[in-house]
Design a protein around this motif. Structure first.
Motif, PDB file in Angstrom:
ATOM      1  N   GLY A  96       0.804  -1.209   0.000  1.00  0.00           N
ATOM      2  CA  GLY A  96       0.000   0.000   0.000  1.00  0.00           C
ATOM      3  C   GLY A  96       0.836   1.258   0.000  1.00  0.00           C
ATOM      4  O   GLY A  96       2.059   1.218  -0.073  1.00  0.00           O
ATOM      5  N   GLU A  97       0.138   2.381   0.117  1.00  0.00           N
ATOM      6  CA  GLU A  97       0.799   3.684   0.048  1.00  0.00           C
ATOM      7  C   GLU A  97       1.404   4.058   1.393  1.00  0.00           C
ATOM      8  O   GLU A  97       0.762   3.940   2.435  1.00  0.00           O
ATOM      9  CB  GLU A  97      -0.208   4.754  -0.380  1.00  0.00           C
ATOM     10  CG  GLU A  97       0.402   6.128  -0.592  1.00  0.00           C
ATOM     11  CD  GLU A  97      -0.618   7.127  -1.101  1.00  0.00           C
ATOM     12  OE1 GLU A  97      -0.290   8.328  -1.145  1.00  0.00           O
ATOM     13  OE2 GLU A  97      -1.743   6.704  -1.447  1.00  0.00           O
ATOM     14  N   ALA A  98       2.636   4.506   1.382  1.00  0.00           N
ATOM     15  CA  ALA A  98       3.323   4.876   2.619  1.00  0.00           C
ATOM     16  C   ALA A  98       2.727   6.157   3.193  1.00  0.00           C
ATOM     17  O   ALA A  98       2.268   7.037   2.453  1.00  0.00           O
ATOM     18  CB  ALA A  98       4.807   5.079   2.348  1.00  0.00           C
ATOM     19  N   PRO A  99       2.710   6.308   4.509  1.00  0.00           N
ATOM     20  CA  PRO A  99       2.276   7.569   5.116  1.00  0.00           C
ATOM     21  C   PRO A  99       3.283   8.673   4.801  1.00  0.00           C
ATOM     22  O   PRO A  99       4.400   8.412   4.357  1.00  0.00           O
ATOM     23  CB  PRO A  99       2.251   7.246   6.609  1.00  0.00           C
ATOM     24  CG  PRO A  99       3.233   6.136   6.767  1.00  0.00           C
ATOM     25  CD  PRO A  99       3.150   5.320   5.508  1.00  0.00           C
ATOM     26  N   GLN A 100       2.872   9.910   5.023  1.00  0.00           N
ATOM     27  CA  GLN A 100       3.773  11.027   4.788  1.00  0.00           C
ATOM     28  C   GLN A 100       5.030  10.874   5.654  1.00  0.00           C
ATOM     29  O   GLN A 100       4.956  10.632   6.845  1.00  0.00           O
ATOM     30  CB  GLN A 100       3.077  12.347   5.113  1.00  0.00           C
ATOM     31  CG  GLN A 100       3.904  13.573   4.769  1.00  0.00           C
ATOM     32  CD  GLN A 100       3.125  14.864   5.004  1.00  0.00           C
ATOM     33  OE1 GLN A 100       1.990  14.845   5.448  1.00  0.00           O
ATOM     34  NE2 GLN A 100       3.744  15.990   4.693  1.00  0.00           N
ATOM     35  N   ALA A 158      19.355   3.226   1.461  1.00  0.00           N
ATOM     36  CA  ALA A 158      18.937   2.491   0.264  1.00  0.00           C
ATOM     37  C   ALA A 158      17.748   3.133  -0.445  1.00  0.00           C
ATOM     38  O   ALA A 158      17.374   2.699  -1.540  1.00  0.00           O
ATOM     39  CB  ALA A 158      18.612   1.050   0.632  1.00  0.00           C
ATOM     40  N   GLY A 159      17.115   4.137   0.158  1.00  0.00           N
ATOM     41  CA  GLY A 159      16.019   4.834  -0.506  1.00  0.00           C
ATOM     42  C   GLY A 159      14.776   3.988  -0.686  1.00  0.00           C
ATOM     43  O   GLY A 159      14.181   3.950  -1.761  1.00  0.00           O
ATOM     44  N   LEU A 160      14.356   3.310   0.383  1.00  0.00           N
ATOM     45  CA  LEU A 160      13.229   2.380   0.304  1.00  0.00           C
ATOM     46  C   LEU A 160      11.918   2.979   0.807  1.00  0.00           C
ATOM     47  O   LEU A 160      10.938   2.266   0.983  1.00  0.00           O
ATOM     48  CB  LEU A 160      13.559   1.113   1.099  1.00  0.00           C
ATOM     49  CG  LEU A 160      14.777   0.329   0.606  1.00  0.00           C
ATOM     50  CD1 LEU A 160      15.099  -0.813   1.561  1.00  0.00           C
ATOM     51  CD2 LEU A 160      14.533  -0.210  -0.796  1.00  0.00           C
ATOM     52  N   GLY A 161      11.906   4.271   1.076  1.00  0.00           N
ATOM     53  CA  GLY A 161      10.663   4.897   1.509  1.00  0.00           C
ATOM     54  C   GLY A 161      10.339   4.696   2.969  1.00  0.00           C
ATOM     55  O   GLY A 161       9.165   4.740   3.366  1.00  0.00           O
ATOM     56  N   ILE A 162      11.352   4.483   3.791  1.00  0.00           N
ATOM     57  CA  ILE A 162      11.108   4.323   5.216  1.00  0.00           C
ATOM     58  C   ILE A 162      11.392   5.635   5.939  1.00  0.00           C
ATOM     59  O   ILE A 162      12.117   6.493   5.453  1.00  0.00           O
ATOM     60  CB  ILE A 162      11.962   3.186   5.809  1.00  0.00           C
ATOM     61  CG1 ILE A 162      13.463   3.482   5.665  1.00  0.00           C
ATOM     62  CG2 ILE A 162      11.612   1.869   5.150  1.00  0.00           C
ATOM     63  CD1 ILE A 162      14.339   2.422   6.310  1.00  0.00           C
TER      64      ILE A 162
END
Length: 320
Positions: A31-35, A113-117
């Motif tokens: 799903g979509e990551a939170p802000q 690593a730029g994984l959206g965390i």
């Protein structure tokens, strides 16, 4: 539920950017990551064995059974193998200093690593991983990370006298394999250490299998016919290498940064709840911010699985 159906999985080799040789996996909810990205739980795993083949990243069911609840609650997971599991080198079993740094470096590598965390993270560990979680809190005392939010230590981290007493009196043969891993951990930490100084012939007989092939339950089968006190040479705990190993193992030997949530069970036959409480009291006396909960009726695995709602509630409060 298979992890692949609820998350995206990435594998990192932390040695690419940091001075550790431990592989990690990063699990990201679907799903979509939170802000700002998914907040991070750094998972410090419990005992799987000391052989290279015992890396949790090689065990799909291991991560599935323990981590899906964290993913479903909306957290990304950075789960490191410790040095020597799945990589070259001997595994320094239960060396809190080494494992704590493995966890810290794995989080840094995952962020690079730029994984959206997200930046914010906590560490949570069970059993061997509980000792690791304590050590991460000690690393934060030495080198604070502004994005660190706290540690969860589930059923692990006894004071030395309680560890020694437990292995001297336990009638649970499972603990025989555990003290064998301790012995190999001492030998990995101090390569000149001779196991024959610590172990009787009943302990030495399966060393090669334990070191090179045996996972947790295979190890338990190898030593299932002997008790821990019949493996150990009296006075083993006073050996200089063992004493130094304990100083790196025992919570409270180093200052920690809180908050820390510690849990234990009175019905756990693998670790002693009083020994864990002694660690908590020692750290609290030194000013540490620790919440301690002691349960009845849970075995070593259940104290993790049965208390997940409380763990997640505590994590939410840390990220709020």
């Amino acid at each position: 539920m298979l992890l692949a159906s609820i998350c995206k999985i990435s594998t990192l080799n932390c040695s690419l950017s940091f001075r550790t040789n431990a592989k990690s996996i990063v699990l990201i909810p679907g799903g979509e990551a939170p802000q700002g990205g998914w907040p991070v739980i750094a998972w410090a795993h419990g005992t799987t064995g000391v052989a290279r083949c015992c890396a949790p990243s090689l065990m799909k069911s291991y991560h599935s059974s323990r981590l899906s609840a964290f993913l479903e609650a909306g957290y990304a997971i950075v789960a490191t193998d410790y040095h020597g599991l799945g990589t070259e080198g001997d595994h320094q079993y239960c060396n809190g200093v080494a494992h704590g740094r493995d966890v810290v470096y794995s989080v840094k590598a995952a962020k690079e690593a730029g994984l959206g965390i997200a930046e914010k993270w906590v560490v949570a560990g069970h059993s061997q991983g509980s000792i690791t979680a304590w050590s991460v809190a000690a690393e934060q005392y030495l080198s604070p990370d502004a994005s660190y939010r706290g540690a969860i230590a589930v059923t692990g981290g006894m004071q030395k006298d309680k560890v020694v007493g437990m292995y001297s009196t336990t009638d649970d043969p499972f603990n025989s394999s555990m003290i064998m891993m301790v012995a190999l951990g001492v030998a990995a930490r101090f390569p000149q250490f001779e196991l024959s100084r610590m172990l009787l012939p009943a302990g030495l007989r399966h060393i090669d299998e334990l070191k090179n092939r045996a996972g947790l339950y295979y190890a338990a089968a190898l030593y299932g016919d002997v008790l821990a006190r019949d493996i150990l040479i009296p006075g083993w705990e006073t050996l200089p290498e063992v004493e130094r190993w304990f100083r790196e193992f025992v919570p409270g030997e180093r200052p920690v940064t809180g908050p820390i949530l510690v849990t234990a069970s009175n019905d756990d036959s693998v670790v002693d709840a009083e020994g864990i409480e002694a660690s908590v009291l020692r750290a609290q006396a030194a000013g540490a911010d620790i919440t301690f909960t002691r349960y009845d009726g849970f075995d070593h695995a259940e104290v993790l699985h049965k208390t997940f709602p409380n763990l997640i509630s505590w994590i939410k409060s840390r990220f709020a």
